[in-house]
Design an enzyme around this catalytic site. Sequence first.
Site, PDB file in Angstrom:
ATOM      1  N   ARG A 162      -7.811   3.689  -0.017  1.00  9.55           N
ATOM      2  CA  ARG A 162      -7.109   3.392  -1.275  1.00  9.55           C
ATOM      3  C   ARG A 162      -6.412   2.034  -1.195  1.00  9.55           C
ATOM      4  O   ARG A 162      -6.356   1.278  -2.158  1.00  9.55           O
ATOM      5  CB  ARG A 162      -6.073   4.477  -1.574  1.00  9.55           C
ATOM      6  CG  ARG A 162      -6.638   5.649  -2.358  1.00  9.55           C
ATOM      7  CD  ARG A 162      -5.854   6.916  -2.127  1.00  9.55           C
ATOM      8  NE  ARG A 162      -4.544   6.910  -2.743  1.00  9.55           N
ATOM      9  CZ  ARG A 162      -3.543   7.723  -2.380  1.00  9.55           C
ATOM     10  NH1 ARG A 162      -3.720   8.599  -1.396  1.00  9.55           N
ATOM     11  NH2 ARG A 162      -2.386   7.682  -2.991  1.00  9.55           N
ATOM     12  N   ARG A 194      -3.527  -3.875 -14.470  1.00 14.34           N
ATOM     13  CA  ARG A 194      -4.403  -3.432 -13.391  1.00 14.34           C
ATOM     14  C   ARG A 194      -5.609  -4.361 -13.262  1.00 14.34           C
ATOM     15  O   ARG A 194      -6.374  -4.230 -12.327  1.00 14.34           O
ATOM     16  CB  ARG A 194      -4.945  -2.028 -13.669  1.00 14.34           C
ATOM     17  CG  ARG A 194      -3.932  -0.912 -13.577  1.00 14.34           C
ATOM     18  CD  ARG A 194      -3.753  -0.465 -12.135  1.00 14.34           C
ATOM     19  NE  ARG A 194      -3.812   0.962 -11.916  1.00 14.34           N
ATOM     20  CZ  ARG A 194      -2.885   1.851 -12.221  1.00 14.34           C
ATOM     21  NH1 ARG A 194      -1.778   1.484 -12.825  1.00 14.34           N
ATOM     22  NH2 ARG A 194      -3.041   3.118 -11.920  1.00 14.34           N
ATOM     23  N   ARG A 197      -1.753  16.401   0.286  1.00 18.63           N
ATOM     24  CA  ARG A 197      -2.941  16.089  -0.522  1.00 18.63           C
ATOM     25  C   ARG A 197      -4.054  15.560   0.366  1.00 18.63           C
ATOM     26  O   ARG A 197      -3.797  14.766   1.270  1.00 18.63           O
ATOM     27  CB  ARG A 197      -2.587  15.005  -1.555  1.00 18.63           C
ATOM     28  CG  ARG A 197      -1.747  15.536  -2.667  1.00 18.63           C
ATOM     29  CD  ARG A 197      -1.237  14.469  -3.613  1.00 18.63           C
ATOM     30  NE  ARG A 197      -1.979  13.216  -3.625  1.00 18.63           N
ATOM     31  CZ  ARG A 197      -1.613  12.183  -4.374  1.00 18.63           C
ATOM     32  NH1 ARG A 197      -0.549  12.261  -5.145  1.00 18.63           N
ATOM     33  NH2 ARG A 197      -2.301  11.069  -4.356  1.00 18.63           N
TER      34      ARG A 197
END
Length: 224
Positions: free
Chosen positions: A169, A91, A158
């Site tokens: 995002r 990441r 969601r």
Amino acid sequence: MIKFFKAVIIGAPASGKGTISSRIINYFDVKHVSSGDILRSNMSMNTDLGLKVKQYVNKGHLVPDELMISLISNELGLLKNNNWILDGFPRTKEQAEELFTKEPIYVALNLIVPFEIIVERVKGRWIHERSGRVYNTEYSPPKVTGKDDVTGEDLIQRPDDQPEAVMKRLEIYSESINPILDFYRKKGILKDFRGKTSNEIWPLVYNFLKNYMTPKAEFNQQIN
Ligand code: AMP
């Protein structure tokens, strides 16, 4: 053919990384190693590591590199004589560099789906909250609209699947993934796969992986 196939799989949220990974393990003798799954299972078993990482994972923050690198190195150490694809790691550029010094990655599989398609796709996403089962009104609808196939309970959307939240995002993803993609590009092992759906991308991945491994099952490109 190489001895053991070792790769990372990279893709934006909702780019179909989960779908492609599950097809890879169905068609090839490859272990799927997901950093998120390992963290969640440690958290649910309250291991020392689980207790340490809870504070980060629950807030959606990245777990510190040092912890992550030792966790993943241990996990991959157990899989020395296996083919694997690593999902959710690296990441950060530091994670990518460390991994590369420890393990001979052959390729970084990079799934590229246009962001506007992802936003559209996520709009149709409904989940069963308790089990985490995911449906999509277009690609994989539940048998009864709005109800979970297994329990018959209500499905929900969601809040972070709303278009603006998804776009945000995706922007965050692009910023953080670019240094990692650059790293693999410079090493000459970045392989891009472009498409709008997993069904478009999968045959490209399958044909590519066949260069490295013999499939367990032949994928019939005419039917799919
Ligand atoms: P995922 O299931 O891959 O979305 O991961 C869930 C959570 O686990 C993330 O939001 C992070 O808190 C943590 N996590 C997973 N992989 C890593 C990683 N490589 N480095 C740091 N944190 C991670």
